[in-house]
Design an enzyme around this catalytic site. Sequence first.
Site, PDB file in Angstrom:
ATOM      1  CG  HIS A 159      -2.365   0.252   0.881  1.00  0.00           C
ATOM      2  ND1 HIS A 159      -3.137  -0.649   0.205  1.00  0.00           N
ATOM      3  CD2 HIS A 159      -3.168   1.325   1.102  1.00  0.00           C
ATOM      4  CE1 HIS A 159      -4.362  -0.180   0.043  1.00  0.00           C
ATOM      5  NE2 HIS A 159      -4.401   1.049   0.564  1.00  0.00           N
ATOM      6  N   GLY A 171      -5.275   5.248  -4.427  1.00  0.00           N
ATOM      7  CA  GLY A 171      -5.127   4.609  -5.735  1.00  0.00           C
ATOM      8  C   GLY A 171      -4.377   3.299  -5.722  1.00  0.00           C
ATOM      9  CG  ASN A 172      -2.095   2.166  -2.373  1.00  0.00           C
ATOM     10  OD1 ASN A 172      -0.901   2.113  -2.610  1.00  0.00           O
ATOM     11  ND2 ASN A 172      -2.629   3.089  -1.582  1.00  0.00           N
ATOM     12  CB  THR A 195      -1.740   1.344  -8.517  1.00  0.00           C
ATOM     13  OG1 THR A 195      -2.032   2.742  -8.575  1.00  0.00           O
ATOM     14  CG2 THR A 195      -0.325   1.097  -9.018  1.00  0.00           C
ATOM     15  CB  SER A 196      -2.812  -3.554  -6.795  1.00  0.00           C
ATOM     16  OG  SER A 196      -1.992  -2.900  -5.853  1.00  0.00           O
ATOM     17  CG  ASN A 256      -4.800 -10.078   8.123  1.00  0.00           C
ATOM     18  OD1 ASN A 256      -4.090  -9.072   8.076  1.00  0.00           O
ATOM     19  ND2 ASN A 256      -6.125 -10.014   8.058  1.00  0.00           N
TER      20      ASN A 256
END
Length: 282
Positions: free
Chosen positions: A182, A187-188, A191-192, A229
């Site tokens: 992140h 915009g993460n 973008t990803s 996680n």
Amino acid sequence: MMKERYTDQLKRLTGMKEEMNHYRPLDPKQVRLLEQSVRVEHVWSSNAIEGSTLTRSETASIINKGMTIHGKSVKETLEAIDLAEAYDYVAELVRTQTPLSETLIRDINRLVMLKTTDLRETAGAYRVVDAWPEGSEEHYYTAPYEIQPAVHELVQWANQAVNHLHPVQYAADLHQKLVSIHPFIDGNGRTSRLMMNFALTEAGYPVINIQPDKKARDTYMDALAIARNTGDLKPFEELVADYVESTLAKRLQLLRQNEKNLCDAERDTALPKKIQKKPRER
């Protein structure tokens, strides 16, 4: 057993991709229409995952016709324009066979955020504050001072993994690793998802679009959370593989129908052969 099913699915995806090469390609006009449809679908779905209220048809009107939509915010309109331009940039990167780099990742985020009024100055810049998934304040993303080395490590991993992982698994892992860092203030996700499709199309697979309806979005977010996680990447890898398989199946159905239509047209004519061989209109 689950690992074997996933391995079998990856083999099946390879076979489906190879089968596409056995059919005649669509004519240029149909290719343009198909690409336009996929582009609209990506911009609409990816922004909707992040909360945009634009419909698919409204998104098409904005990015294809330059229209503004009554009752919709300027921010949502600019987000659609930005993501369409970022999508086009990624397509150009694939066409020119540009290798993945930290600069490439920055530039994709820069384009994703370029016209969004209140965030323009931070586009492409790594964040300097802590961030966490919505509703999971106890699970921080990568700390700000660790972002640059983490992205550098990601690029190093990618330049190795692209050569030994199946392209679909590589694309899923690239998405998951980047969004878990992140690195940007916003915009993460967009973008990803573009980076995932950069990896897929670079390897000859079609663009996939994660659907934004509540059930699909929750499944997508849950798979990312499990990977972040617990370190278990399989649920997310399998989710991406399912999207690829569904998209490939639709593309193969289209190509088979096109092949049938061309064969039918070649047989079903009373015109002399010299007219039949008239060059195709462009």
